[in-house]
Structures are given as C-alpha cells and as structure tokens.
Design an enzyme around this catalytic site. Structure first.
Site, PDB file in Angstrom:
ATOM      1  N   ASP A  48      25.922  33.395  57.578  1.00 49.13           N
ATOM      2  CA  ASP A  48      26.670  32.797  56.470  1.00 49.13           C
ATOM      3  C   ASP A  48      28.014  33.496  56.281  1.00 49.13           C
ATOM      4  O   ASP A  48      29.063  32.844  56.199  1.00 49.13           O
ATOM      5  CB  ASP A  48      25.879  32.932  55.160  1.00 49.13           C
ATOM      6  CG  ASP A  48      24.727  31.957  55.052  1.00 49.13           C
ATOM      7  OD1 ASP A  48      24.977  30.778  54.793  1.00 49.13           O
ATOM      8  OD2 ASP A  48      23.569  32.389  55.231  1.00 49.13           O
ATOM      9  N   ASP A 139      24.554  25.512  55.942  1.00 45.24           N
ATOM     10  CA  ASP A 139      23.806  24.661  55.024  1.00 45.24           C
ATOM     11  C   ASP A 139      22.413  24.491  55.611  1.00 45.24           C
ATOM     12  O   ASP A 139      22.256  24.072  56.753  1.00 45.24           O
ATOM     13  CB  ASP A 139      24.510  23.313  54.904  1.00 45.24           C
ATOM     14  CG  ASP A 139      23.791  22.360  53.961  1.00 45.24           C
ATOM     15  OD1 ASP A 139      23.145  22.839  53.013  1.00 45.24           O
ATOM     16  OD2 ASP A 139      23.873  21.137  54.181  1.00 45.24           O
ATOM     17  N   LYS A 271      21.074  15.655  57.971  1.00 46.88           N
ATOM     18  CA  LYS A 271      20.526  14.344  57.573  1.00 46.88           C
ATOM     19  C   LYS A 271      21.635  13.292  57.515  1.00 46.88           C
ATOM     20  O   LYS A 271      21.464  12.155  57.947  1.00 46.88           O
ATOM     21  CB  LYS A 271      19.809  14.462  56.228  1.00 46.88           C
ATOM     22  CG  LYS A 271      18.569  15.354  56.255  1.00 46.88           C
ATOM     23  CD  LYS A 271      17.816  15.331  54.942  1.00 46.88           C
ATOM     24  CE  LYS A 271      18.483  16.129  53.841  1.00 46.88           C
ATOM     25  NZ  LYS A 271      18.483  17.589  54.079  1.00 46.88           N
ATOM     26  N   ARG A 285      17.827  11.943  48.231  1.00 48.68           N
ATOM     27  CA  ARG A 285      17.782  13.256  47.589  1.00 48.68           C
ATOM     28  C   ARG A 285      17.646  12.988  46.100  1.00 48.68           C
ATOM     29  O   ARG A 285      18.614  12.612  45.425  1.00 48.68           O
ATOM     30  CB  ARG A 285      19.039  14.065  47.904  1.00 48.68           C
ATOM     31  CG  ARG A 285      18.985  15.516  47.403  1.00 48.68           C
ATOM     32  CD  ARG A 285      20.215  16.266  47.874  1.00 48.68           C
ATOM     33  NE  ARG A 285      20.302  17.613  47.364  1.00 48.68           N
ATOM     34  CZ  ARG A 285      19.932  18.707  48.018  1.00 48.68           C
ATOM     35  NH1 ARG A 285      19.418  18.605  49.225  1.00 48.68           N
ATOM     36  NH2 ARG A 285      20.079  19.909  47.484  1.00 48.68           N
ATOM     37  N   ASP A 298      27.709  20.982  49.601  1.00 49.44           N
ATOM     38  CA  ASP A 298      26.486  20.439  50.204  1.00 49.44           C
ATOM     39  C   ASP A 298      26.597  18.961  50.556  1.00 49.44           C
ATOM     40  O   ASP A 298      25.677  18.403  51.168  1.00 49.44           O
ATOM     41  CB  ASP A 298      25.296  20.623  49.257  1.00 49.44           C
ATOM     42  CG  ASP A 298      24.811  22.059  49.198  1.00 49.44           C
ATOM     43  OD1 ASP A 298      24.945  22.767  50.217  1.00 49.44           O
ATOM     44  OD2 ASP A 298      24.290  22.466  48.146  1.00 49.44           O
TER      45      ASP A 298
END
Length: 358
Positions: A48, A139, A271, A285, A298
């Site tokens: 990260d 992510d 996704k 989601r 995100d």
C-alpha cells in the site's frame, strides 16, 4: 494547460498504475508483506505504502498543481523505521524496464524522507472544484494478502466529475472472454500472457483493457459490457467481506430477478473491470448499515470504466455516484452497476428488497 482530450493524463496514469502494480507483485512473491493494523482494523501492507509513493511521485512530476486524495498516510512509517526501510527498498527497486516510460514518470523517488513526504501529499479534502486525483494503492488488501483479487486504482476528477480512470488488476486473467467464476485469480502466477490486466477509460472515449506489463504499455483493446437479453441469465458479483455489502439482501434481489447462478465474490474494483469487459453482468454493493459512507477512491475509476463500457452505475436509489463531496460519497448509499438495458429492473428489485426491511 492540459489538453481536454486527457491524452497525457491517461498515459501517465496507465504507466504509474503499471509500475505500482509491479511493486505489489514483488511484495506478494517475497512473502514479507509487513502487515499492520490501522485504526479502522483493515490491514495495511508495505505494498500500500510503496504503491502510493510511486503513483503520487509520477503525478507530482507531471501535474504538480493537481490535488490528490489517497487512502494512506505515512504516520506508521515515520514511527516504524524498519518498516520504512523495507518500503523504501522496494520503491527504489521498482522500475519499468522501458527507459522512456520511466522518464515520463519522473524516475526514482530521491530518498526515504522524501518518500514519506510524497505519501502524505494524498491529504486533499477533495471537493467540487479543480483537478483532483483519487488513489487506492491496493484496493482489496485482504484479497491481496491471500493471493486473490485486488486492484491498484487511480482516477482523475475535474470539478467533481470523473474524467480518467485506470485499474491495475494483477490477478485477473488477461483474456477478456474468460468467464467470471469463484476463485478466479487464486492460482495466479506471473506466467507471461496469463495474468494481469490494465483497465482504463476517458470520459466520452470508451473503455479499454490491455495486458499488464513491466515495460511500456501493451496494445489496448476496446471493451464492452455483454448484451443481456434475459436478466435471469446474469452473473452478478459482490464483495467477499460481509461487512462491505449485505450478502443476504443480494441473494434476495437475485431471487426476485430470477437469477439462479450463485454470486461470484471477489475483492476490490476488479469487479468493475470484470463486468465492464463482459465477464460478469451485475455488481451489487448494498448498505450494511445506515451510517456507512463509501470512499471516493474505492469507486472513481471503476465507475467511469463501467459507464464508458456501456453500463450504468448508480446508488441503490438510482442516483449517479457523486464525487464532489470531499473524500466520501456522502450523498450516495451503496452501488448498483449493470448494463443500461436492465439497470432500471435491477433498481426496482433492490428497492423492493431494501424497502421491505424498513
């Protein structure tokens, strides 16, 4: 003044994400992931920090006046010299083998201390004015740690509107035609031609995919969402973590739509990329609690990529995602991404299921 075609922004973003993705792959294969626990209990790795340093360094070199919203801050590295040195070593060692590409990105970070300062340049508050980049260096950190799906994410917003989006997905198959299934990428390797995809989009210019490499950019291919004449045939994906999305509600929505295939659960904005290229059809989601607010990093890149691939992305009420309210999607709840022709039907089922709970 940057061109409104965003050619330079796209090129820099693609190369920066490609280089950062190489760093994350190195971290994983070295099996020394330097996991920490942040105050929100999500894992952080040296990947990260290193990926964020490389991306911000490239943005600062090319667009010094732009603001940056990024997930990580260097506080933990400032307090942990051993971890700082580990990250610094990786940042120094990670270079694209194409010298022209490295020159475009601005070359190496100068020192460990400057690396910490670079990481902390992602502290913009965001908003509705000016040019702001949103970065999620890894992510899907839990997916990364277990060898599953994760994404290196970068999006450019201008006056609150996403103009450029890039996703690096090192564990997705290169082939756009490979169907979405559970466990995809869990046996990922660095075998050439098999794994690693860069997704990208510029507003009004369509969406593309290309193989993730270690040098300059590979040839891009246009991607489109699959036509879906019968929604009951849809493949839908959702988060692995039940804390990120209500899996029970998703199952009830699928039932209302007549979908019999089990959901494919995967981490990260992979996704978005998967449905944009037609490997899957729907991304759900769903809110797990009323006070949960999504972070802009995100969703910024994935939102644009799906929309440019012919899809529609909204919240559970059918409102477009609004990236103009700081570092979060303050005015949105949940995310529904689907082909345009069935999106309204999906929203209808979502409202029925969520409304029945109130």
């Amino acid at each position: 003044m940057a061109s409104t075609t965003y050619d330079k922004e796209l090129n820099v973003a693609l190369l920066a994400v490609q280089r950062a993705s190489q760093l994350t792959k190195s971290v994983f294969h070295q099996n020394a992931k330097g996991t920490l626990n942040k105050s929100d209990a999500s894992p952080v790795t040296i990947g990260d920090f290193g990926a964020q340093a490389l991306i911000i360094s490239a943005l600062q070199h090319n667009f010094p006046d732009d603001e940056i919203v990024a997930e990580e801050e260097a506080k933990d590295l400032r307090e942990n010299g051993q971890l700082r040195d580990l990250v610094w070593g990786l940042v120094q060692d990670t270079k694209l083998s194409d010298s022209a590409a490295e020159q475009t990105l601005g070359g190496a970070v100068k020192s460990a201390d400057s690396m910490l300062d670079i990481i902390d340049k992602g502290d913009s508050k965001g908003g509705s004015k000016g040019r702001i980049w949103a970065i999620d260096p890894i992510d899907g950190t839990k997916g990364f740690l277990r060898g599953g799906q994760y994404a290196v994410c970068l999006g450019l917003m201008v006056d609150g509107d996403v103009k450029v989006g890039v996703l690096g997905c090192p564990n997705l198959p290169v082939s756009d035609s490979e169907p979405l299934k559970d466990g995809i990428g869990t046996d990922a390797s660095d075998e050439e031609g098999k794994f690693g995809v860069l997704f990208s989009a510029v507003q009004g210019q369509g969406a593309h995919s290309r193989q993730l490499g270690a040098a300059g950019l590979q040839q891009a291919k246009s991607i489109k969402m699959s036509p879906l004449s019968n929604i009951s045939d849809a493949t839908f994906c959702e988060s692995v973590e039940a804390g990120h999305s209500s899996q029970g509600d998703a199952a009830n929505i699928a039932k209302k739509l007549g979908i019999t295939k089990p959901s494919v659960r995967m981490d990260s904005q992979a996704k978005y990329g998967s449905i944009a290229r037609g490997a899957g059809d729907l991304y759900l989601r769903l809110p797990v609690r009323k006070d949960y607010v999504e972070k802009i990093w995100d969703h910024a890149a994935g939102d644009l990529i799906v929309r440019e691939a012919g899809g529609q992305v909204t919240d559970v009420e059918g409102k477009r995602l609004d990236f103009s309210h700081g570092r979060t999607l303050l005015e949105n709840k949940g995310v529904i991404a689907a082909p345009k022709e069935v999106h309204a039907r999906v929203i209808e089922a979502v409202k029925e299921v969520l409304g029945a709970k109130q």
